[in-house]
Design a protein around this motif. Structure first.
Motif, PDB file in Angstrom:
ATOM      1  N   LYS A 277       0.686  -1.013  -0.118  1.00  0.00           N
ATOM      2  CA  LYS A 277       0.015   0.167   0.030  1.00  0.00           C
ATOM      3  C   LYS A 277       0.869   1.294  -0.015  1.00  0.00           C
ATOM      4  N   LEU A 278       2.199   1.210   0.162  1.00  0.00           N
ATOM      5  CA  LEU A 278       2.911   2.321   0.147  1.00  0.00           C
ATOM      6  C   LEU A 278       3.032   3.002  -1.259  1.00  0.00           C
ATOM      7  N   SER A 279       3.051   4.089  -1.356  1.00  0.00           N
ATOM      8  CA  SER A 279       3.167   5.026  -2.496  1.00  0.00           C
ATOM      9  C   SER A 279       4.400   5.139  -3.151  1.00  0.00           C
ATOM     10  N   ASP A 280       5.540   5.020  -2.459  1.00  0.00           N
ATOM     11  CA  ASP A 280       6.744   5.470  -2.688  1.00  0.00           C
ATOM     12  C   ASP A 280       7.464   4.153  -3.234  1.00  0.00           C
ATOM     13  N   PRO A 281       7.662   4.093  -4.475  1.00  0.00           N
ATOM     14  CA  PRO A 281       8.497   2.943  -4.709  1.00  0.00           C
ATOM     15  C   PRO A 281       9.711   2.686  -4.344  1.00  0.00           C
ATOM     16  N   ALA A 282      10.500   3.655  -4.157  1.00  0.00           N
ATOM     17  CA  ALA A 282      11.842   3.727  -3.425  1.00  0.00           C
ATOM     18  C   ALA A 282      11.925   3.089  -1.813  1.00  0.00           C
ATOM     19  N   THR A 283      11.033   3.348  -1.321  1.00  0.00           N
ATOM     20  CA  THR A 283      10.897   2.890   0.051  1.00  0.00           C
ATOM     21  C   THR A 283      10.303   1.390   0.112  1.00  0.00           C
ATOM     22  N   ARG A 284       9.404   1.108  -0.765  1.00  0.00           N
ATOM     23  CA  ARG A 284       9.193  -0.396  -0.843  1.00  0.00           C
ATOM     24  C   ARG A 284      10.406  -1.112  -1.381  1.00  0.00           C
ATOM     25  N   ARG A 285      11.080  -0.694  -2.289  1.00  0.00           N
ATOM     26  CA  ARG A 285      12.206  -1.312  -2.485  1.00  0.00           C
ATOM     27  C   ARG A 285      13.183  -1.692  -1.425  1.00  0.00           C
ATOM     28  N   ASP A 286      13.546  -0.505  -0.614  1.00  0.00           N
ATOM     29  CA  ASP A 286      14.548  -0.424   0.573  1.00  0.00           C
ATOM     30  C   ASP A 286      13.738  -1.492   1.536  1.00  0.00           C
ATOM     31  N   ARG A 287      12.532  -1.436   1.804  1.00  0.00           N
ATOM     32  CA  ARG A 287      12.082  -2.521   2.761  1.00  0.00           C
ATOM     33  C   ARG A 287      12.031  -3.938   2.297  1.00  0.00           C
ATOM     34  N   LEU A 288      11.865  -4.029   0.920  1.00  0.00           N
ATOM     35  CA  LEU A 288      11.951  -5.455   0.372  1.00  0.00           C
ATOM     36  C   LEU A 288      13.393  -5.916   0.498  1.00  0.00           C
ATOM     37  N   SER A 289      14.246  -5.281   0.445  1.00  0.00           N
ATOM     38  CA  SER A 289      15.712  -5.729   0.397  1.00  0.00           C
ATOM     39  C   SER A 289      16.134  -6.004   1.744  1.00  0.00           C
ATOM     40  N   ASN A 290      15.275  -5.380   2.554  1.00  0.00           N
ATOM     41  CA  ASN A 290      15.669  -5.666   4.017  1.00  0.00           C
ATOM     42  C   ASN A 290      14.834  -6.622   4.939  1.00  0.00           C
ATOM     43  N   MET A 291      13.863  -7.170   4.188  1.00  0.00           N
ATOM     44  CA  MET A 291      13.029  -7.859   4.875  1.00  0.00           C
ATOM     45  C   MET A 291      13.817  -9.144   5.529  1.00  0.00           C
ATOM     46  N   PRO A 292      14.553  -9.786   4.956  1.00  0.00           N
ATOM     47  CA  PRO A 292      15.210 -11.046   5.453  1.00  0.00           C
ATOM     48  C   PRO A 292      15.889 -10.952   6.721  1.00  0.00           C
TER      49      PRO A 292
END
Length: 447
Positions: A277-292
């Protein structure tokens, strides 16, 4: 007998030899005043210097806080050297002083020996030292949190919960959540009950903005302390209010709190929903990379880490079809492949590398399937050769593969015997029969 000085007062005070105005932040001065034992106006009757310390004595004329009464004798100590905020000469000229006092090693000390001590001409009905209400609220909460921490560490949950019983309902909700998170982290059985009480306190707040703001703070406390059940319940309650926010930046900020709480509370599927639901793609990518790395001690050699990655991948797969699902799966699969690739550099970890690569290969990630095929070839043996052929076929049509992936897979499959390709076909489709060409095996894998 000398009076024991509470630890928090020692932590919030400076050494007596230091000048009062030596750059102490405003928050720390407010904390000094909030933790003072008393707040009074004193008619000064004497000042006794002893080195850089002065003992000021007098008669209490006005009481704003504490156990003193008007007419009581009172004495307190404070720095009064040449570099002090209040020098001995200034104190000797004083007729009346408004002072916050605290227990010291030799009687009472000025809790604030800087601007918090006021020299007055006459007694006043109201205190002359008044703090910024916002700072008072902030430091009141900080002090309460510190004291709750101390009681939980002593494994005294009753005392910790007693400190949450404050008049401000929003502060009470935040303190309850803080206590619940700490109790969960320390394995105290009262954690769930405190979390339930915190959630009830949040939902009882009548103002929508206050409820959401307080709820998000409480949610972070529950999640950071690993009060998982309470954190997930509160996140579910807050989600509709977060979704209803109309300002994108505010909605994203609140959504990140929901995401953080869910990923820390072992709910990757819910975390993906919040992230989507986040509107900022850069924030989404950052969180995805840190999920593990939300898993404590995440590493290629931690036996629990592949299990965690499998759950993350399953959570991404459960998302509705769309660009974010593709983005999430691709990002996680690349992390898995890179991890496996690094492990192949150490021969004794080749087997584990295959297990990692298979996590993404089973999801149809082309590069991971290709890597897994090469690992199985390196391992050798009849069953490994069949597995290798299978994964070469998957790599031909898998996602995130390069334009030459199919041609490379067909070429690799040409090096396998018909028997090996037939065995690979049965791994893909158990009822498969007859001769299996490289092209047919690729077709089977792509269905």
């Amino acid at each position: 007998m000398k009076r024991a000085v509470p630890l928090i007062l020692l932590l919030l005070s400076s050494a007596s030899a230091l000048a009062a105005g030596a750059g102490m932040e405003a928050r720390n001065y407010v904390a000094r005043r909030l933790t003072a034992e008393g707040h009074v106006q004193v008619e000064v009757t004497g000042v006794e210097p002893s080195g850089d310390i002065c003992r000021v004595s007098g008669i209490v004329r006005k009481v704003f806080a504490g156990r003193a009464a008007a007419g009581d004798s009172l004495a307190f100590r404070l720095p009064c050297g040449a570099d002090a905020f209040w020098t001995a000469d200034k104190l000797k000229a004083a007729r009346l002083a408004e002072v916050f006092v605290k227990p010291g090693l030799n009687g009472l000390d000025a809790a604030d020996d800087g601007e918090g001590l006021r020299l007055l001409d006459a007694v006043t009905a109201l205190p002359q030292s008044v703090d910024d209400p916002a700072l008072v609220r902030e430091m009141t909460e900080s002090i309460a949190r510190y004291r709750i921490d101390a009681e939980v560490k002593r494994r005294n949950p009753a005392a910790a919960l007693e400190m949450t019983q404050v008049a401000d309902p929003a502060l009470r909700a935040r303190l309850l959540a803080h206590a619940a998170g700490l109790m969960a982290a320390h394995g105290l059985p009262q954690a769930d009950g405190a979390a339930d009480e915190a959630i009830a306190a949040v939902t009882a707040l009548p103002d929508a903005d206050t409820r959401l703001e307080t709820g998000l703070v409480a949610l972070e406390s529950l999640a950071m302390g690993r009060a998982r059940k309470g954190a997930l319940a509160l996140a579910a309650l807050l989600e509709p209010e977060v979704d209803a926010l109309t300002l994108p930046s505010r909605r994203d900020a609140a959504g990140l709190v929901l995401y953080g709480a869910r990923i820390r509370s072992d709910d990757p599927a819910g975390a993906f929903v919040s992230l989507s639901k986040l509107s900022d793609p850069a924030t989404r990518r950052d969180r995805l990379s840190n999920m593990p790395f939300a898993q404590k001690d995440f590493s290629p050699v931690n036996p629990d880490s592949p299990v965690w990655m499998d759950r993350l991948l399953a959570g991404a797969e459960a998302l509705p079809a769309g660009s974010f699902r593709t983005e999430a799966l691709t990002g996680l699969c690349r992390t898995v492949r890179n991890t496996a690739m690094e492990m192949t550099k150490m021969p004794d970890l080749l087997g584990r590398a295959g297990g990692w690569a298979e996590l993404a290969a089973r999801r149809g990630h082309g590069p991971s399937a290709q890597l897994l095929a090469l690992i199985r070839e390196a391992q050798g043996g009849v069953s490994a050769r069949a597995e290798a052929a299978r994964w070469h076929a998957v790599s031909a049509t898998g996602f995130d593969a390069g334009p030459k992936a199919k041609a490379e897979a067909l070429k690799a499959l040409g090096t396998f015997t018909p028997v090996e390709r037939a065995a690979a076909a049965r791994l893909i489709q158990p009822m498969s029969m007859g001769e299996v060409s490289p092209a047919r095996l690729v077709d089977l894998a792509g269905r």
